[in-house]
Design an enzyme around this catalytic site. Structure first.
Site, PDB file in Angstrom:
ATOM      1  N   GLU A  54     -12.736   4.112   6.562  1.00 44.29           N
ATOM      2  CA  GLU A  54     -12.500   3.386   7.800  1.00 44.29           C
ATOM      3  C   GLU A  54     -13.580   3.621   8.839  1.00 44.29           C
ATOM      4  O   GLU A  54     -13.721   2.842   9.782  1.00 44.29           O
ATOM      5  CB  GLU A  54     -11.126   3.764   8.347  1.00 44.29           C
ATOM      6  CG  GLU A  54     -10.042   3.382   7.353  1.00 44.29           C
ATOM      7  CD  GLU A  54      -8.662   3.836   7.753  1.00 44.29           C
ATOM      8  OE1 GLU A  54      -7.692   3.208   7.326  1.00 44.29           O
ATOM      9  OE2 GLU A  54      -8.543   4.824   8.493  1.00 44.29           O
TER      10      GLU A  54
ATOM     11  N   GLN B  71       0.823  -1.200   0.000  1.00 47.13           N
ATOM     12  CA  GLN B  71       0.000   0.000   0.000  1.00 47.13           C
ATOM     13  C   GLN B  71       0.862   1.256   0.000  1.00 47.13           C
ATOM     14  O   GLN B  71       0.353   2.353  -0.094  1.00 47.13           O
ATOM     15  CB  GLN B  71      -0.904   0.013   1.245  1.00 47.13           C
ATOM     16  CG  GLN B  71      -1.806  -1.205   1.339  1.00 47.13           C
ATOM     17  CD  GLN B  71      -2.577  -1.315   2.640  1.00 47.13           C
ATOM     18  OE1 GLN B  71      -2.688  -2.383   3.201  1.00 47.13           O
ATOM     19  NE2 GLN B  71      -3.127  -0.205   3.135  1.00 47.13           N
TER      20      GLN B  71
END
Lengths: 785, 289, 162
Positions: free
Chosen positions: A742, A223
Site C-alpha cells: 500500500e 478478501q
C-alpha cells in the site's frame, strides 16, 4: 542489505523465485467467482434506483414475472418478513439490504430478479415497474449539517441531524496555542475525492443452500472469508443459518484493493434467495454497478502547519469533514472510526498535533473502503506531505532540505508520535538521500532553474511518507469484537513435503509463493515442496483476511512462529535419532547436527519422516503446528518518492518525466514480488492524482459510472517507474518484515501533486486538489494570468 | 450489460441488405463493425428490433488510388487503414487520427464507414473527411448516390443516409504534389473521445500559395463542423504565422463546445485554437516536403 | 430467434444454436465453458475479454456470437499445448507480468496480435499496443518487459526455423 540464508533451490527469504500460482492464470485456468457453475444455478440481477433520494411508491413485479424464465422478484418487503431487510455495518451503523420505503442514493439496490439465465434476468429487471417520488438529495457534505437540511436517517432513534460522529485526538488547546504564536503558519483546505478501487474483476457471488444438509456454501469475491462467515451467522442466525453450517469460499480473486472487504447488499439477497428457493444463485456485478457503489476517500481536510521562520515544524492541526454517504459502512477496526488517520503527523519530529473529524450522511453510496491503504492513511499522508511542501514554498526552502531537517532521526526509534503511535523503525534520511541520488536531484534543480528562466513550467515533487500497517494488536484492534490476529497451520507430510493454510486471502499479492518462502526460510524445506491454501473457511484456520497490508505482518509472522514450533519438535526428534541430548543439537537451515560434530546430522526431511515412523517414546506423533499471531505493534513502512513533471502552458498537458520510488519495508521476502507490488501501487497512485474521481451532479447522479469516463490509467498514462529500497528491519516482527503493497498508493499522489504545483509555482499557484487534470491546470493558469 | 432482444439478419450482398431493410422498416439497423452500435444496444440506449449484418458483404474493403481519387471501401477497418502502405506514405493524416482512435482491438473491428455513418461528432473520421473534402458514396433503394461531405452530417447522430442506405465507399481527392494533412486531438487518456480535435488538409501550388484548405473539428459541436472562416482566410494566400494565428482564433471562436466532464467551454475553445495552429504548421510542413 | 453457427475454436469445429443477441464472450464462457476469457467492463474499455478472431485481437464483449459464424477463434486456452507455454505466457511468468491474473488472458491475446504486426516493438510501441487492455495490479512495467522478452524469444525462434 539482506543476505539470503538459503540456497536458490530452497528459495527462502530474499530470493526472487518465480511465482508458483502463475501457471493457472497464464493458461486461462484461474477459478474466479464468475467461473463457478453449479447444477441448476439461477442468476440474479439487481434493479437499481435512478434517483439519489426518493420514496418508493410501488413496485410492480407482474410484467417481470410474466417473462418465461423469471422465477422471482425479491423486494425489501419480502425480506422484511424474515427481518433481513436491514443489516448492521462494521461500525455500528445500519445499511439496507433492500429498501421498504426510501432509496438513499443513486443505483441503490431496489429489488432483485431471479431467473434461469442472465439474459432473462436482465430483461426481468427492465420489466419491473417501480414508482418513485423523488426528493431533494443532499449531495454537498458541507450542506448536510445545515439547519434546514432534511434528516436523512429518521430510522435511527437518536439521530437528530446528519452528523454520524465527531472524533478527535491530540491536544487542541496546546496545538492552537503553538500555531497562534508561530513565525510561519501555512493553511489549506485539501480534498481527497471519492474514488473507486475498480479491480478488473467486479464483485459477485454464487450462493448455494442445500435444504437437506442445511449447509450454505457461498463462493464470494471476498478478501476476508472468515469474517464474512461470522457476519452471515450474526445477520442470519435468527432464520437458522448457524456458523458451522456456513462455508465461505473465496476462490481466485481478480484484484481486491479493499473493495472486496465489505458485505454488499446483493450478497445478502443472493443468500436469502438460495435459502428460499433451494437452488444456487449467482450474482455478478456489471462495471457500472461496481463503480457507483462502494467508494474510498472523500475527506475534506482543513490543515494548518506551524513552523519557525527557519522551517522547524512545530505543530500540525487538521479538521476534517468526511462524506460517508447514507450509512457508515467503513470496514475499519471497531475502535478506529477514522482508521489510522492519526498517522497524519508524518515522518517529522515535533511535539504538538491535533486532529478532529466530523462524519456526515449524504445521499451518496456508502463505502469508506480502505482502498489499498491501511484505513485512511492515504488521506493523512496527503495532508501532511502537501502542507510540508507548502511550508517549503512559503519560506523559500528546498523541500528536500526542509524534510531532512525535520525528519525523525534513525536513533529516535521507537518513536512516539504526537498522536500516539509508536513508530517501530526507519532511516528516513538515508531513504530520501537514496531517492535524490537515484534521480539526480541536484541536476534537476539546476535544469528547473534554467527552464524557469525560459518561461517553461517544470516541477519536482517529493513525498516522504510513513505508513502504519498490519492491524493489529488485539488490545486495540478488532472487527465486530474479533481480535485482528491472523493464522497459519502447517502440516508436514511424512515425505517431507508440506501443506500450509492461512486465514488470509491473496488477490494477486503472490501468497502461494511468499508464504512458501517464509516456511522454506524457517524449515529448510524447498518452497517448491510447500503447497499454500487459503480462502475456504471449512479448511483454513480462522483469520481476519488480507487488506491493510496485514498479511506479512500478521499471517507471515504466524507462519514463522508455527514453523519455529515445528523446529523445536524436530530438535527433540533429531536428538533422539542422533542419540544425544537436545541441548547438544544445533540447527542450520534444513538440518540438525550435533554441536562440535557437524558430520552427525539429520535433515529436516529425515526428522519429519521419523515423526511418523520412528516416534520418540512419549512424543505426540505427526509434524503439524498452528499459530495464531497477535502482533505486539503495527509495522511502519516508509519511503521517499520524487516526481519530475513538465507542464505545457497552452493546454495544461502534464508530462511525468521521471518517478523514483525508494521504499523501506524492512526485510524482503521476495524482491521481485515486492517490486511488482510497488509498480502496481504507483499506478494506483497516479490514478487519483491525475485521472480518477467519482463526479456527481446536483441531483446526486454519478456522471462517470463506466470505464468510458472513469479513467483508469492504461500503459500509456502509467510512467516507467523507477524503484529501489532501503532496508530497516522491523524490530518486533519475527522476520523483520513490514507490509509494503500500500505504500506506493499512499506515497505517490502527494509526490505527483507536489511536482505539478511546483511547476505552476512561478505563476503564483499554491495548491490544486487531485485529480490534477490538464483541464484543471489550464483553468488555474487562466485564473493566475 | 446485455442488449434487448432483436432479430439478426445476415446480408450477403448490398442488394440483399437493402431489400431486407426496406421490408423490415424503421426498426431495422445496419451493423458493420458494430463498435458504435452494439455498445449503445448493451446500454439499451438503442433497441432496434432487427439487425442487418452488412459486414459479410464482399468487395467493400479496399484502399486504392483511381484516377483523381483516393477510394476507401466503407468496410475497411481502422487497422487496415493504419497499416496501409499507401495511406502511410501519402496520407499520414490517417495515421495521426487512427493512433488516437479507441484502441488496437477496437480498431480491428471498427470500420471507416461505421465511424462516419454513425453521425457522431465525437468520432475522429468525420473531421478528416470534412478537411479532405470527401464524397460519400451510398447505395440505396434507388441505386447509388454521391453525397458531398458538407451535405452529409445533419444533426446529432443524424446523417443524409436514408434508413435503407448503406455507406459503401469514400472518395477523397488524390494527394497532389504539394498537399499535406494532419490531425490531433487532446484526449483525457488514450482511446478517449476527443476533448477537442482538429483536422487540417492543405494543398499548395508550386509557389507555395494555398490552393485549397480544409479545417474541421472533432467533438466541439453537435455536428461535425468545418471552420469556413478560417479556410476562407487562408485560401489563395501564402500562409504566414500571423495568418495561422488568426485561423486558430477563428476556429476557437466558431466552434460550439459545451462544458462537460472533459472540460469547460473556454478550455475547449483554447484547445481548438492551439491545436488548429499546430496542425496547420504540421500539415504545411508535410505539404512542403 | 435462434441461428445455427459453425466456427472453429482453438482448432476444433463447433456447431451451436445461438440467440441473435448472445454476446460472443458469453458464448465462449458459458456455452463452451472456456472461462479463461473474462468480463471486466461491458463497454469495450478493459480488454479482459480479448480473443483472436481470424487472427486479430477482438473484444468479445462487443461482438455478437452469431456474427462469428465461419470464423476461426482462438482463446487463451488454445495458444499452447497442454503443459507448455507460448513465448508470451513464458514472458509473463519470467518477468512477473501478472498479479491477480484477471486481465492476463486478454493481455496475452492482445500481445499476440501486437507481435504479429510488429515483431520487434519498442517500449513505447508496446505501451500503445496494449492501451486497450487495463491492468489494475502490475503498473504495466513488467507487462512491457514480458512482451519484450517474448518478442526476442519469438525472433530467435524464427531465425532458427528459417
Amino acid at each position: 542489505m539482506f543476505k539470503c540464508k538459503t540456497s536458490a533451490e530452497v528459495g527462502g527469504m530474499g530470493h526472487s523465485v518465480k511465482r508458483k500460482e502463475d501457471a493457472r492464470f497464464l493458461h486461462g485456468k484461474g477459478n474466479y467467482v464468475d467461473d463457478v457453475k453449479l447444477p441448476g444455478m439461477l442468476t440474479m440481477v439487481m434493479v437499481r434506483s435512478p434517483y439519489a433520494y426518493a420514496k418508493i411508491k410501488s413496485i410492480n413485479k407482474e410484467k417481470a414475472l410474466a417473462i418465461p424464465g423469471v422465477l422471482a422478484v425479491i423486494t425489501g418487503e419480502d425480506l422484511a418478513q424474515y427481518n433481513l431487510h436491514w443489516m448492521p455495518t462494521l461500525l455500528s451503523d445500519t445499511q439496507m439490504v433492500l429498501p421498504t420505503d426510501t432509496v438513499m442514493h443513486q443505483a441503490q439496490e431496489v429489488c432483485a430478479v431471479i431467473a434461469t439465465d442472465r439474459y432473462i434476468a436482465v430483461d426481468g429487471a427492465e420489466a419491473v415497474d417501480v414508482q418513485y417520488e423523488p426528493m431533494d438529495p443532499i449531495v454537498d457534505p458541507f450542506k448536510a449539517l445545515d439547519k434546514d437540511a432534511p434528516l436523512l436517517r429518521p430510522d435511527k432513534e437518536d439521530q437528530k441531524d446528519n452528523q454520524i460522529y465527531h472524533w478527535e485526538r491530540g491536544d487542541r488547546a496546546k496545538t492552537d496555542e503553538v500555531i497562534a504564536n508561530a513565525d510561519v503558519v501555512v493553511k489549506e483546505r485539501i480534498h481527497l475525492p471519492r474514488i473507486h478501487v475498480a479491480s478488473i474483476e467486479t464483485c459477485g457471488c454464487v450462493a448455494s443452500y442445500d435444504k437437506d444438509t442445511e449447509k450454505l456454501v457461498v463462493y464470494l469475491t471476498t478478501q476476508a472469508p472468515h469474517a464474512i462467515r461470522t457476519v452471515v451467522a450474526l445477520v442470519a442466525g435468527h432464520v437458522g443459518l448457524s456458523e458451522e453450517k456456513i462455508r465461505i469460499i473465496s476462490p481466485d480473486i481478480g484484484g481486491g484493493f479493499g473493495g472486496k472487504v465489505p458485505v454488499y447488499p446483493a450478497y445478502v439477497v443472493a443468500i436469502a434467495a438460495t435459502f428460499l428457493i433451494g437452488k444456487p444463485v449467482k450474482w455478478i456485478e456489471d462495471r457500472s454497478e461496481n463503480l457507483v457503489n462502494g467508494f474510498a476517500r472523500d475527506y475534506h481536510m482543513d490543515c494548518e502547519l506551524a513552523a519557525t521562520k527557519d522551517g522547524k515544524i512545530q505543530a500540525f492541526k487538521v479538521s476534517t469533514l468526511a462524506d460517508h454517504g447514507y450509512t457508515d459502512s467503513s470496514a475499519n477496526p471497531s475502535k478506529y472510526p477514522t482508521g489510522m488517520f492519526s498517522i497524519c503527523t508524518g515522518s517529522y519530529d515535533y511535539e504538538h498535533a491535533f486532529a478532529e473529524l466530523d462524519a456526515v450522511y449524504t445521499n451518496k453510496a456508502p463505502g469508506g473502503v480502505a482502498y489499498r491503504c491501511s484505513f485512511r492513511v492515504t488521506e493523512a499522508v496527503h495532508a501532511i506531505e502537501r502542507m510540508v511542501d507548502k511550508l517549503a514554498a512559503k519560506i523559500g526552502k528546498d523541500p528536500a532540505l526542509l524534510r531532512l531537517e525535520n525528519f525523525i532521526k534513525k536513533e529516535q526509534f521507537p518513536y512516539s508520535s504526537p498522536l500516539g503511535w509508536s513508530y517501530d523503525s526507519g532511516d528516513y534520511e538515508a531513504t530520501l538521500k537514496k531517492a535524490m541520488d537515484m534521480l539526480g536531484y541536484d541536476d534537476y534543480k539546476k535544469e528547473q532553474a534554467q527552464k524557469r528562466k525560459e518561461g517553461k513550467l517544470m516541477g519536482i515533487g517529493i513525498s516522504t511518507f510513513t505508513e502504519v500497517v498490519g492491524a493489529g494488536p488485539s488490545k486495540d484492534f478488532d472487527i465486530l469484537g474479533i481480535a485482528m490476529f491472523d493464522s497459519a497451520e502447517i502440516r508436514v507430510h511424512p515425505t517431507g513435503k508440506a501443506l500450509a493454510r492461512f486465514g488470509t486471502k491473496s488477490q494477486g499479492q503472490g501468497h502461494e509463493t511468499t508464504y512458501a518462502q517464509i516456511l522454506a526460510e524457517e524449515l529448510g524445506i524447498p518452497y517448491t515442496d510447500i503447497e499454500i491454501d487459503e480462502g475456504d473457511t471449512d479448511t483454513a484456520p480462522y483469520g481476519l483476511g488480507t487488506y491493510a497490508s496485514r498479511s506479512t505482518p500478521t499471517a507471515g509472522a504466524a507462519a514463522a512462529i508455527a514453523a519455529r514450533k515445528l523446529r523445536d519438535k524436530g530438535k527433540k526428534i533429531a536428538a533422539y535419532l542422533l542419540e544425544v541430548s537436545e541441548e547438544d543439537i544445533e540447527w542450520e537451515v534444513g538440518k540438525y547436527f550435533v554441536k562440535g560434530a557437524p558430520e552427525k546430522s539429520k535433515t529436516i526431511q529425515e526428522v519429519v519422516f521419523a515423526a511418523y515412523t520412528n516416534i520418540p517414546p512419549g512424543m505426540e506423533p505427526g509434524f503439524e503446528a498452528t499459530h495464531y499471531y497477535d502482533p505486539p505493534n503495527l509495522t511502519f513502512p516508509n519511503g521517499a518518492y520524487i516526481c519530475v513533471v513538465e507542464v505545457e502552458k497552452e493546454t495544461g498537458a502534464i508530462d511525468v518525466k521521471r518517478f523514483v520510488a525508494i521504499d523501506d519495508c524492512g526485510n524482503i521476502i521476495n524482491p521481485m514480488i515486492v517490486e511488482g507490488q510497488v509498480h502496481g501501487g504507483l499506478t494506483q497512485g497516479i490514478a487519483p492524482a491525475m485521472y480518477e474521481g467519482i463526479e456527481y451532479d446536483d441531483e446526486g447522479n454519478v456522471l462517470n459510472g463506466t470505464f468510458m469516463d472513469y479513467l483508469v490509467p492504461t500503459a500509456v498514462e502509467s510512467p516507467h517507474w523507477e524503484t529501489g529500497h532501503t532496508i530497516t528491519p522491523s524490530p518486533h516482527h519475527p522476520l523483520g518484515a513490514k507490509g509494503v503493497a500500500e505504500s506506493p498508493t499512499v506515497g505517490a499522489p502527494p509526490a505527483i501533486a507536489n511536482a505539478i504545483i511546483d511547476a505552476l509555482a512561478p505563476l503564483g499557484i499554491e495548491h490544486l486538489d487531485i485529480p490534477i487534470t490538464p483541464a484543471k491546470v489550464w483553468e488555474a493558469i487562466q485564473a493566475h494570468s | 450489460m446485455i442488449p434487448a432482444n432483436f432479430t439478426y439478419h445476415k446480408a450477403s450482398s448490398l442488394k440483399d441488405a437493402i431489400a431486407l431493410a426496406e421490408s423490415l422498416g424503421e426498426e431495422a439497423k445496419y451493423m458493420s463493425g458494430g463498435h458504435s452500435l452494439l455498445p449503445m444496444m448493451k446500454l439499451r440506449f438503442a433497441t432496434p428490433e432487427h439487425i442487418i449484418d452488412i459486414s459479410k458483404i464482399q468487395g467493400l474493403s479496399f484502399i486504392k488510388e483511381e484516377g483523381d481519387l483516393l477510394k476507401i471501401g466503407a468496410m475497411t477497418t481502422q487497422t487496415e487503414m493504419e497499416y496501409s502502405d499507401l495511406l502511410r506514405s501519402k496520407y499520414p493524416i490517417f495515421g495521426d487520427a487512427i493512433k488516437l482512435t479507441a484502441d488496437p482491438s477496437v480498431r480491428n473491428v471498427g470500420t471507416l464507414g461505421g465511424n462516419i455513418a454513425h453521425g457522431d461528432a465525437a468520432n475522429d473520421q468525420p473531421a478528416l473527411m470534412l478537411a479532405m473534402r470527401a464524397t460519400v458514396i451510398a447505395e440505396g433503394v434507388d441505386g447509388q448516390k454521391s453525397i458531398p461531405i458538407d451535405e452529409f452530417f445533419h444533426g446529432f447522430y443524424m446523417t443524409a443516409l436514408e434508413p435503407t442506405d448503406i455507406l459503401v465507399e469514400i472518395h477523397i481527392p488524390k494527394a497532389s504534389k504539394h498537399s499535406g494533412g494532419a490531425y490531433h486531438k487532446v484526449e483525457r487518456k488514450v482511446g478517449d473521445y476527443a476533448t477537442a480535435g482538429v483536422a487540417v488538409y492543405v494543398e499548395l501550388d508550386d509557389d507555395g500559395v494555398c490552393r485549397e484548405i480544409g479545417i474541421a473539428l472533432t467533438n466541439v459541436s453537435a455536428v461535425p463542423m468545418r471552420v469556413d472562416r478560417a479556410e476562407e482566410l487562408l485560401r489563395g494566400k501564402k500562409i504566414t504565422d500571423d495568418l495561422i494565428g488568426q485561423a486558430g482564433v477563428f476556429a476557437s471562436e466558431d466552434c460550439e463546445p459545451t462544458s462537460d466532464l472533459r472540460g469547460s467551454e473556454a478550455y475547449k475553445r483554447s484547445l481548438v485554437d492551439t491545436i488548429t495552429k499546430r496542425m496547420l504548421n504540421k500539415a504545411l510542413e508535410r505539404a512542403r516536403q | 430467434m435462434k441461428h445455427e453457427i459453425t466456427l472453429t475454436i482453438n482448432g476444433q469445429s463447433v456447431t451451436a444454436e445461438v440467440d441473435s443477441r448472445l454476446l460472443l464472450v458469453h458464448f465462449i464462457r458459458e456455452n463452451l465453458d472456456l472461462t479463461g476469457t473474462h468480463i471486466g467492463c461491458d463497454t469495450s474499455n478493459c480488454g479482459a475479454c480479448t480473443i483472436l478472431l481470424n487472427g486479430k485481437s477482438v473484444k468479445s464483449c462487443t461482438y455478437l456470437a452469431v456474427r462469428a459464424d465461419g470464423a476461426e477463434i482462438t482463446t487463451i486456452e488454445g495458444i499452447a499445448a497442454e503443459g507448455t507455454n507460448h513465448p508470451i505466457q513464458q514472458g509473463f511468468h519470467d518477468q512477473h507480468g501478472l498479479h491477480c491474473g484477471f486481465c492476463t488472458p486478454g493481455m496475452i491475446m492482445r500481445s499476440i496480435d501486437l507481435l504479429n504486426n510488429n515483431p520487434n516493438p519498442t517500449e513505447e510501441e508496446i505501451r500503445w499496443g496494449i492501451s486497450g487492455n487495463l491492468c489494475r495490479c502490475t503498473g504495466y512495467n513488467n507487462i512491457v518487459k514480458s512482451i519484450r522478452q517474448a518478442a526476442e524469444e519469438m525472433q530467435k525462434e524464427k531465425e532458427t526455423t528459417v
